[in-house]
Design a protein around this motif. Structure first.
Motif, PDB file in Angstrom:
ATOM      1  N   ARG B  12      -5.164 -13.370  -4.074  1.00  0.00           N
ATOM      2  CA  ARG B  12      -5.105 -11.971  -3.659  1.00  0.00           C
ATOM      3  C   ARG B  12      -4.942 -11.051  -4.857  1.00  0.00           C
ATOM      4  O   ARG B  12      -5.443  -9.954  -4.887  1.00  0.00           O
ATOM      5  CB  ARG B  12      -3.926 -11.744  -2.712  1.00  0.00           C
ATOM      6  CG  ARG B  12      -3.967 -12.593  -1.480  1.00  0.00           C
ATOM      7  CD  ARG B  12      -5.159 -12.254  -0.646  1.00  0.00           C
ATOM      8  NE  ARG B  12      -5.151 -13.102   0.536  1.00  0.00           N
ATOM      9  CZ  ARG B  12      -6.243 -13.550   1.109  1.00  0.00           C
ATOM     10  NH1 ARG B  12      -7.418 -13.254   0.645  1.00  0.00           N
ATOM     11  NH2 ARG B  12      -6.162 -14.295   2.181  1.00  0.00           N
ATOM     12  N   PHE B  15      -8.166 -10.123  -6.266  1.00  0.00           N
ATOM     13  CA  PHE B  15      -8.925  -9.256  -5.379  1.00  0.00           C
ATOM     14  C   PHE B  15      -8.421  -7.828  -5.476  1.00  0.00           C
ATOM     15  O   PHE B  15      -9.174  -6.873  -5.415  1.00  0.00           O
ATOM     16  CB  PHE B  15      -8.791  -9.777  -3.949  1.00  0.00           C
ATOM     17  CG  PHE B  15      -9.718  -9.122  -2.977  1.00  0.00           C
ATOM     18  CD1 PHE B  15     -11.087  -9.168  -3.173  1.00  0.00           C
ATOM     19  CD2 PHE B  15      -9.221  -8.467  -1.863  1.00  0.00           C
ATOM     20  CE1 PHE B  15     -11.954  -8.580  -2.265  1.00  0.00           C
ATOM     21  CE2 PHE B  15     -10.081  -7.880  -0.954  1.00  0.00           C
ATOM     22  CZ  PHE B  15     -11.453  -7.934  -1.151  1.00  0.00           C
ATOM     23  N   LEU B  16      -7.119  -7.707  -5.638  1.00  0.00           N
ATOM     24  CA  LEU B  16      -6.501  -6.384  -5.621  1.00  0.00           C
ATOM     25  C   LEU B  16      -6.233  -5.841  -7.020  1.00  0.00           C
ATOM     26  O   LEU B  16      -5.589  -4.823  -7.176  1.00  0.00           O
ATOM     27  CB  LEU B  16      -5.183  -6.453  -4.840  1.00  0.00           C
ATOM     28  CG  LEU B  16      -5.374  -6.673  -3.341  1.00  0.00           C
ATOM     29  CD1 LEU B  16      -4.051  -7.043  -2.691  1.00  0.00           C
ATOM     30  CD2 LEU B  16      -5.963  -5.434  -2.695  1.00  0.00           C
ATOM     31  N   ALA B  19      -5.656  -2.181  -7.948  1.00  0.00           N
ATOM     32  CA  ALA B  19      -5.362  -1.390  -6.761  1.00  0.00           C
ATOM     33  C   ALA B  19      -3.926  -0.870  -6.818  1.00  0.00           C
ATOM     34  O   ALA B  19      -2.991  -1.624  -7.008  1.00  0.00           O
ATOM     35  CB  ALA B  19      -5.546  -2.234  -5.505  1.00  0.00           C
ATOM     36  N   ALA B  21      -0.812   1.165  -4.962  1.00  0.00           N
ATOM     37  CA  ALA B  21      -0.335   1.603  -3.655  1.00  0.00           C
ATOM     38  C   ALA B  21      -0.314   3.124  -3.640  1.00  0.00           C
ATOM     39  O   ALA B  21       0.118   3.761  -4.591  1.00  0.00           O
ATOM     40  CB  ALA B  21       1.061   1.050  -3.408  1.00  0.00           C
ATOM     41  N   ALA B  22      -0.813   3.690  -2.580  1.00  0.00           N
ATOM     42  CA  ALA B  22      -0.853   5.158  -2.491  1.00  0.00           C
ATOM     43  C   ALA B  22       0.005   5.594  -1.329  1.00  0.00           C
ATOM     44  O   ALA B  22       0.112   4.905  -0.317  1.00  0.00           O
ATOM     45  CB  ALA B  22      -2.289   5.630  -2.295  1.00  0.00           C
ATOM     46  N   GLY B  25      -2.064   8.040   3.652  1.00  0.00           N
ATOM     47  CA  GLY B  25      -3.063   7.156   4.242  1.00  0.00           C
ATOM     48  C   GLY B  25      -4.467   7.508   3.813  1.00  0.00           C
ATOM     49  O   GLY B  25      -5.280   6.630   3.562  1.00  0.00           O
ATOM     50  N   ALA B  28      -5.934   6.078   0.225  1.00  0.00           N
ATOM     51  CA  ALA B  28      -5.570   4.669   0.065  1.00  0.00           C
ATOM     52  C   ALA B  28      -6.325   4.049  -1.090  1.00  0.00           C
ATOM     53  O   ALA B  28      -7.329   4.572  -1.551  1.00  0.00           O
ATOM     54  CB  ALA B  28      -5.893   3.925   1.350  1.00  0.00           C
ATOM     55  N   ALA B  29      -5.800   2.943  -1.552  1.00  0.00           N
ATOM     56  CA  ALA B  29      -6.490   2.197  -2.597  1.00  0.00           C
ATOM     57  C   ALA B  29      -7.705   1.505  -2.004  1.00  0.00           C
ATOM     58  O   ALA B  29      -7.654   0.982  -0.892  1.00  0.00           O
ATOM     59  CB  ALA B  29      -5.543   1.164  -3.186  1.00  0.00           C
ATOM     60  N   SER B  30      -8.784   1.517  -2.737  1.00  0.00           N
ATOM     61  CA  SER B  30      -9.930   0.736  -2.311  1.00  0.00           C
ATOM     62  C   SER B  30      -9.620  -0.734  -2.513  1.00  0.00           C
ATOM     63  O   SER B  30      -8.980  -1.111  -3.492  1.00  0.00           O
ATOM     64  CB  SER B  30     -11.155   1.129  -3.140  1.00  0.00           C
ATOM     65  OG  SER B  30     -11.989   0.021  -3.325  1.00  0.00           O
ATOM     66  N   ALA B  31     -10.073  -1.545  -1.590  1.00  0.00           N
ATOM     67  CA  ALA B  31      -9.797  -2.980  -1.700  1.00  0.00           C
ATOM     68  C   ALA B  31     -10.451  -3.561  -2.937  1.00  0.00           C
ATOM     69  O   ALA B  31     -10.020  -4.568  -3.459  1.00  0.00           O
ATOM     70  CB  ALA B  31     -10.280  -3.705  -0.448  1.00  0.00           C
ATOM     71  N   SER B  32     -11.494  -2.927  -3.430  1.00  0.00           N
ATOM     72  CA  SER B  32     -12.127  -3.454  -4.637  1.00  0.00           C
ATOM     73  C   SER B  32     -11.613  -2.766  -5.901  1.00  0.00           C
ATOM     74  O   SER B  32     -12.167  -2.947  -6.962  1.00  0.00           O
ATOM     75  CB  SER B  32     -13.643  -3.358  -4.524  1.00  0.00           C
ATOM     76  OG  SER B  32     -14.033  -2.105  -4.051  1.00  0.00           O
ATOM     77  N   ASP B  38     -11.647   8.635  -1.235  1.00  0.00           N
ATOM     78  CA  ASP B  38     -13.012   8.254  -0.876  1.00  0.00           C
ATOM     79  C   ASP B  38     -13.529   9.284   0.131  1.00  0.00           C
ATOM     80  O   ASP B  38     -12.979   9.409   1.221  1.00  0.00           O
ATOM     81  CB  ASP B  38     -12.961   6.855  -0.254  1.00  0.00           C
ATOM     82  CG  ASP B  38     -14.326   6.336   0.132  1.00  0.00           C
ATOM     83  OD1 ASP B  38     -15.266   7.153   0.316  1.00  0.00           O
ATOM     84  OD2 ASP B  38     -14.462   5.107   0.267  1.00  0.00           O
ATOM     85  N   GLY B 319     -13.968 -12.319  -8.883  1.00  0.00           N
ATOM     86  CA  GLY B 319     -12.918 -12.269  -7.864  1.00  0.00           C
ATOM     87  C   GLY B 319     -13.298 -13.148  -6.696  1.00  0.00           C
ATOM     88  O   GLY B 319     -14.099 -14.080  -6.840  1.00  0.00           O
TER      89      GLY B 319
END
Lengths: 427, 427
Positions: B12, B15-16, B19, B21-22, B25, B28-32, B38, B319
């Motif tokens: 994980r 993957f993160l 990223a 934490a924001a 809501g 939010a952080a993009s998963a990539s 966005d 990743g």
């Protein structure tokens, strides 16, 4: 490895009554009786003398034109507008368990939107450690699962609370489909976002909504979210069709279809249910005393005979008859289905085509003999919890007559001596 | 009843990586990786402000236009005419196990004919007590079964005997589909006709042919005919498509697709194999010494990685990476699939999405991490008999290089650092 047929067999003598053994192959006895030469066999037919269509003709194929009656149908008077309406799977004409996407029922609250993968985003927010936004392609990088599940609208058979209303299995029970879904477990995404911030998960919820204008928000207990809920992008091997939520929908196994949010946009972790419009004014069940059942998510065991049925009458004379239908339960696997020919007085155990799978449709058969008599056909499903599908009278006794949703009562078809069938109630 | 994911999970942290934490809501952080707002999330999108399509729009639905590349494709230079040719299932773009009928490969010898149910007849003749002719509706009166089976053309991967030829899993391995069939066991029809006249069944055969001009006659040993062969009329719940033999085809589980006669017309019980054109000049395997293997009906265990593959390159950076593919065996269920990233030097055991079913396709996944390095991807299937899918070198050692049919060798994809993949051979 062969799975042999082990059910009861119909009387062969009756099926073959009148059939005479013939010496020459071309003058064989017809299986339904006649021993006269059949021109379809003895004469050269046009399709054996020319060429058919080449392999470049249909890059993506459709059903043959002769099957153009096997389609989803909506009922115009049921709703004010087709963009917030439902259509019905032609279950009377299907067999097996898989529902092809092209004829699997649709229900929309503001129509089926077109959403490109490039435009797709899924946000996980609320009581999480790291709010996250996933692109479509991010989802494809996470471990996937596959399961066949049924999806049934809570309103399936809803019109029948007040008596026999709609004449056909497609209309009484066709708000169901059964597909093989591929997707990422929702718990994987929640774990990516981190759930330490949520504290004790026992009393937490998620709120899910779609990209469409209705958004169709619903609350789901965290225990279900962490169990078997899938964020799915394929059905029956291929991409979800537009009307089934392309590119991504939620799959909530065994629970009412309304929660299977299409065009899934957001999952918010909350400390209470949102009590949205779709779980207060809708999708609750008003009882006889005026109070309402709510959080009635799980679909109880249910079944229906798909053939013979009003849209699929018996079109042959006395002799062997295959009675078939579907059974399913949101609580697990179907373990048994019984069939009655006399409106529930006596029952015979049907044969399941395959052992039942959890939260998936099972196909049942009763291979029997019809003497041309009237029938009051019923089926009764039993699931792995021991639950037995109730009669209409039993259900009404508990729930009254004010409900729309969650009618899982036994259905009756009256088959007449001419083979035609109609929707009736038996007392 | 939950079937939890139990396979290995990717890292994980990787993957993160990046990223953050924001708090809000909507940011939010993009998963990539990116933690910037966005616009697809923060700005109101057109599909959330209007209505989509109503439920009367598509009585029978097709895939969404964005998926119009997921189609059967033929290869023009492969055959002289498309009416006696093949097209290929887009397996590189599918997931799960079910193949939708609309994109399931076709092979015809004289084109796909249109045959109405009213015109359909099936004759059982030869060494039987009572030659019989069945109408379509006669078949529907007999006890039915349901099974998911793969159908693979004997020539699948045939071009690859001579080396890496075709660039894409669709073309190297796409002469396969996997559907849920509903039909009547052939043995039921043979028993209706009576087999006392045939005497000892051990050395008897049947000869089967279709209604089309080619007729495509093939001999099948009686032992197989009495085992698991189905006379099928539904696939994936609905009627067979025209190109798959509407209204009735033979299903010969685990055996080469050519024997699955479409538009089934006649089953003759014989005391010897007919040695037809399709089992002498075709569908035999010429060995190095000039002799030919014949009666090579059973499809040995085989597998292919469908993604990544030449038509499905890796489109993301280092990743987590899901490697997935299909495995199948005509001898029974797939019990294990191994995946190699280094051309067969080392192997990792993949995860099966579900336990393998006999003579049906299994889906496998390897949830892994890609560091952006070159890969020589291979998969190796093992079936319940213990048979292990061979390398190309092992297969050529036994069979030479003159064959067209029955190439079940391990396939290699060379994945480059940019994620693109191509068909290669490793020595």
């Amino acid at each position: 490895m062969t799975q042999s047929f082990k059910g009861p067999t119909p009387s062969r003598r009756q099926f073959l009554s009148g059939a005479a053994a013939a010496g020459a192959g071309a003058v064989a006895a017809s299986a339904s009786g006649a021993a006269t030469p059949d021109p379809k066999i003895t004469e050269l037919q046009p399709w054996a003398t020319g060429f058919g269509e080449g392999v470049d003709a249909t890059p993506y194929g459709m059903p043959i034109e002769f099957e153009d009656h096997v389609i989803r149908r909506n009922v115009e008077w049921l709703t004010a507008d087709t963009i917030s309406s439902i259509n019905f799977t032609p279950i009377h004409a299907l067999d097996g368990t898989i529902t092809p996407q092209g004829c699997a029922f649709e229900r929309h609250h503001s129509g089926a939107i077109e959403l490109r993968k490039e435009d797709y985003r899924l946000m996980i927010n609320g009581l999480v450690d790291r709010p996250l936004v996933f692109s479509y392609w991010d989802l494809e990088r996470l471990p996937r699962e596959q399961h066949v599940y049924f999806c049934e609208c809570a309103a399936n058979s809803g019109m029948e609370w007040a008596g026999a209303q709609l004449n056909g299995a497609q209309f009484t029970h066709g708000m169901i489909h059964n597909m093989e879904y591929t997707g990422v477990p929702l718990r994987t995404l929640l774990q990516e976002a981190g759930l330490e911030a949520a504290g004790d998960l026992e009393d937490k919820w998620i709120y899910v909504e779609g990209h469409d204008a209705s958004s169709n928000g619903r609350s789901i207990p965290m225990s279900k979210a962490m169990d078997d809920v899938l964020v799915a992008f394929k059905a029956n091997g291929e991409a979800l069709r537009k009307e089934h939520g392309y590119p991504v929908r939620l799959v909530v196994p065994g629970w009412e279809g309304n929660m299977w949010v299409k065009w899934l946009r957001r999952v918010e972790v909350t400390d209470a249910a949102v009590e949205s419009r779709e779980e207060t004014s809708k999708y609750t069940d008003v009882l006889e005393d005026g109070t309402a059942r709510k959080w009635t998510w799980e679909m109880d065991a249910k079944s229906v005979i798909t053939s013979p049925s009003p849209q699929a009458p018996i079109q042959h004379g006395p002799g062997p008859l295959v009675i078939t239908g579907l059974a399913w339960s949101g609580h697990g696997a179907i373990t048994r289905v019984d069939v009655s020919k006399d409106g529930g007085k006596t029952w015979e155990t049907a044969r399941l085509a395959q052992p039942g799978d959890p939260k998936a449709v099972a196909r049942f058969y009763l291979d029997t003999t019809w003497e041309g008599e009237e029938l009051l056909l019923q089926s009764r499903a039993i699931d792995e919890t021991g639950y037995v599908q109730p009669t209409k009278a039993q259900l009404r006794e508990v729930r009254g007559l004010n409900s729309i949703y969650h009618n899982n009562a036994i259905q009756t078809w009256h088959v007449k001596t001419n083979g035609e069938a109609e929707n009736v109630e038996v007392s």
